[in-house]
Write an enzyme that holds these catalytic residues in place. Structure first.
Site, short mmCIF file in Angstrom:
data_model
loop_
_atom_site.label_atom_id
_atom_site.label_comp_id
_atom_site.label_asym_id
_atom_site.label_seq_id
_atom_site.Cartn_x
_atom_site.Cartn_y
_atom_site.Cartn_z
N GLY A 127 9.83 49.54 63.24
CA GLY A 127 9.87 49.37 61.79
C GLY A 127 10.52 50.54 61.08
N LEU A 141 15.46 53.03 62.36
CA LEU A 141 14.40 52.20 62.93
C LEU A 141 13.54 53.07 63.84
CD1 LEU A 141 13.12 49.41 63.68
CD2 LEU A 141 14.82 49.30 65.53
N HIS A 142 12.24 53.10 63.57
CA HIS A 142 11.29 53.79 64.45
C HIS A 142 10.92 52.83 65.57
CE1 HIS A 142 10.31 57.38 62.02
NE2 HIS A 142 10.67 56.60 61.01
N CYS A 143 11.05 53.29 66.81
CA CYS A 143 10.70 52.50 67.98
C CYS A 143 9.60 53.27 68.71
CB CYS A 143 11.92 52.35 68.89
SG CYS A 143 13.37 51.71 68.03
#
Length: 185
Positions: A127, A141-143
């Site tokens: 997100g 985008l943070h993964c």
């Protein structure tokens, strides 16, 4: 969480929005406009990473995106996937095919990297932080391969409506282009 506390906890330097980095959906920029946009993105740490002007280890790179480890990980694995093009935040995306395709690609790259590097994890989160809680004004985008480390860092990734963490799938729902309207004449 108060903005000042969030900023002090986050490793990147807080960069307030600049008018010159607003994404242009119109005709291509020329002359002075191009200089202004270039100057704004030249100061962006993520633009420098995307152009490989830093010593950051790149996990994935293609014509659309670059992926690398977060400098202050909040989970077992914590990667960032950024577009090569300077886009300030999720607020600069629109319901159009190009933006939907970009975010889809970002998510696919993030999922591939976590499946490759953290296959033992059973929970993942993908997100975006929304303004004003985004730490760098370049879409990222943070993964995350969970669990959070340390556990209190989960606070940074709470979904709090328009201010919180926006799950990638929810953003894709907002960006999905509408089907063409067929008129019967």
């Amino acid at each position: 969480m108060p903005l000042c506390l969030y900023i002090s906890l986050h490793p990147y330097i807080y960069n307030p929005p600049q008018a010159s980095v607003i994404r242009n959906f119109g005709p291509k920029k020329k002359g002075k406009e191009l200089e202004m946009a270039g100057a704004a993105s030249a100061s962006c740490i993520f633009c420098q990473i995307a152009s490989k002007s830093t010593s950051t280890t790149i996990l994935h790179s293609d014509e659309k995106v670059v992926a690398f480890e977060d400098i202050s990980p909040s989970a077992v694995r914590h990667y960032l996937v950024i577009p090569v093009e300077h886009i300030p935040s999720v607020k600069d995306l629109q319901r159009r095919t190009e933006d939907f395709s970009l975010v889809t690609h970002m998510l696919e790259v993030g999922q591939m990297l976590l499946r490759r590097d953290a296959p033992q994890c059973t929970q993942y989160r993908f997100g975006f932080h929304q303004p004003p809680l985004n730490s760098v004004n370049h879409l990222h985008l943070h993964c995350l391969a969970l669990p959070y480390t340390p556990r209190w860092k989960c606070v940074k990734f709470l979904s709090l409506g328009s201010l919180g963490f926006l799950e990638a799938e929810k953003l894709l729902e907002k960006l999905k282009p509408l089907p063409p309207v067929i008129s019967k004449v």
